[in-house]
Design an enzyme around this catalytic site. Structure first.
Site, PDB file in Angstrom:
ATOM      1  N   GLN A  42      -8.066  -2.067   0.436  1.00  0.00           N
ATOM      2  CA  GLN A  42      -7.940  -1.097   1.525  1.00  0.00           C
ATOM      3  C   GLN A  42      -6.483  -0.709   1.771  1.00  0.00           C
ATOM      4  O   GLN A  42      -6.049  -0.561   2.907  1.00  0.00           O
ATOM      5  CB  GLN A  42      -8.565  -1.668   2.805  1.00  0.00           C
ATOM      6  CG  GLN A  42     -10.026  -1.977   2.654  1.00  0.00           C
ATOM      7  CD  GLN A  42     -10.605  -2.679   3.871  1.00  0.00           C
ATOM      8  OE1 GLN A  42     -10.075  -2.577   4.969  1.00  0.00           O
ATOM      9  NE2 GLN A  42     -11.697  -3.392   3.674  1.00  0.00           N
ATOM     10  N   CYS A  43      -5.765  -0.512   0.717  1.00  0.00           N
ATOM     11  CA  CYS A  43      -4.341  -0.194   0.767  1.00  0.00           C
ATOM     12  C   CYS A  43      -4.145   1.267   0.377  1.00  0.00           C
ATOM     13  O   CYS A  43      -4.969   1.839  -0.331  1.00  0.00           O
ATOM     14  CB  CYS A  43      -3.618  -1.102  -0.233  1.00  0.00           C
ATOM     15  SG  CYS A  43      -1.867  -0.802  -0.469  1.00  0.00           S
ATOM     16  N   ARG A  44      -3.057   1.850   0.806  1.00  0.00           N
ATOM     17  CA  ARG A  44      -2.830   3.237   0.401  1.00  0.00           C
ATOM     18  C   ARG A  44      -2.538   3.352  -1.092  1.00  0.00           C
ATOM     19  O   ARG A  44      -2.520   4.445  -1.640  1.00  0.00           O
ATOM     20  CB  ARG A  44      -1.710   3.864   1.227  1.00  0.00           C
ATOM     21  CG  ARG A  44      -0.345   3.323   0.934  1.00  0.00           C
ATOM     22  CD  ARG A  44       0.679   4.022   1.779  1.00  0.00           C
ATOM     23  NE  ARG A  44       1.999   3.571   1.390  1.00  0.00           N
ATOM     24  CZ  ARG A  44       3.102   4.125   1.783  1.00  0.00           C
ATOM     25  NH1 ARG A  44       3.064   5.157   2.582  1.00  0.00           N
ATOM     26  NH2 ARG A  44       4.254   3.667   1.385  1.00  0.00           N
ATOM     27  N   PHE A  45      -2.329   2.229  -1.764  1.00  0.00           N
ATOM     28  CA  PHE A  45      -2.150   2.224  -3.217  1.00  0.00           C
ATOM     29  C   PHE A  45      -3.433   1.846  -3.965  1.00  0.00           C
ATOM     30  O   PHE A  45      -3.419   1.733  -5.185  1.00  0.00           O
ATOM     31  CB  PHE A  45      -1.029   1.258  -3.617  1.00  0.00           C
ATOM     32  CG  PHE A  45       0.323   1.660  -3.112  1.00  0.00           C
ATOM     33  CD1 PHE A  45       0.971   2.778  -3.619  1.00  0.00           C
ATOM     34  CD2 PHE A  45       0.945   0.922  -2.120  1.00  0.00           C
ATOM     35  CE1 PHE A  45       2.211   3.151  -3.149  1.00  0.00           C
ATOM     36  CE2 PHE A  45       2.198   1.289  -1.645  1.00  0.00           C
ATOM     37  CZ  PHE A  45       2.839   2.410  -2.154  1.00  0.00           C
ATOM     38  N   THR A  46      -4.529   1.664  -3.270  1.00  0.00           N
ATOM     39  CA  THR A  46      -5.781   1.240  -3.900  1.00  0.00           C
ATOM     40  C   THR A  46      -6.242   2.226  -4.970  1.00  0.00           C
ATOM     41  O   THR A  46      -6.890   1.833  -5.939  1.00  0.00           O
ATOM     42  CB  THR A  46      -6.872   1.002  -2.836  1.00  0.00           C
ATOM     43  OG1 THR A  46      -6.402  -0.020  -1.946  1.00  0.00           O
ATOM     44  CG2 THR A  46      -8.169   0.532  -3.446  1.00  0.00           C
TER      45      THR A  46
END
Length: 181
Positions: free
Chosen positions: A34-38
């Protein structure tokens, strides 16, 4: 010590020796669901597809250490990676990559290569590092992992040859992979 001296745990609890990957080029990545880099899961899968026949494999190690961005267990994470991003490379059980509970594999890889300086001219990186300084300042000390999707490239002889920050360009990563295949 070498990369092959470490054990890792699959989401189902099975223990696997890194010896399993001897002779392969590895990209070891700490990940989060759930990361902006996912979105990088998809890019990593494309890279894996492109180079797997040449002995390249991506190994994903989810962690919940950065903003609690992987709150589910390893099995749920692995299943979500398959469904949402088509991930076919191994996704292991949750680990810690910093602090007292750092997984031994990550303690090893992060001490094998230098950390590059923060690129203050890269707006995305500058904003991320500002956030880390505010919330997790210890992660900016020494060779700690700074955030999710930090990547370590390991050549076919088991030597850690490069470290890539989550904001590094995919093209730079791909060139490095090609150089060791």
């Amino acid at each position: 010590m070498s990369i092959y001296n470490y054990l890792v745990q699959k989401p189902n609890g099975d223990i696997l020796s890194m010896e399993t990957y001897r002779g392969k080029a590895l990209l070891i990545v700490n990940t989060a669901s759930q990361c902006r880099f996912t979105y990088q899961y998809e890019d990593l899968q494309k890279m894996y597809n492109k180079y797997k026949e040449q002995g390249f494999i991506v190994l994903a190690f989810p962690t919940n250490q950065f903003g609690e961005q992987n709150p589910e267990d390893g099995q749920t994470t692995a299943k979500a990676c398959q469904i949402n991003f088509g991930v076919q490379f191994p996704v292991f059980d949750l680990i810690d990559v910093n602090g007292k509970q750092t997984h031994p594999l990550f303690n090893y890889v992060k001490h094998e290569v230098d950390v590059r300086e923060i690129n203050k001219n890269n707006m995305q990186e500058a904003m991320l590092m500002s956030h880390i300084q505010e919330v997790y300042p210890d992660y900016l000390i020494g060779r700690n992992i700074r955030w999710n999707f930090t990547k370590f490239l390991v050549d076919k002889a088991g030597k850690v040859v490069a470290r890539f920050e989550p904001t590094d360009a995919l093209l730079d990563l791909e060139k490095a992979v090609e150089s060791i295949l």
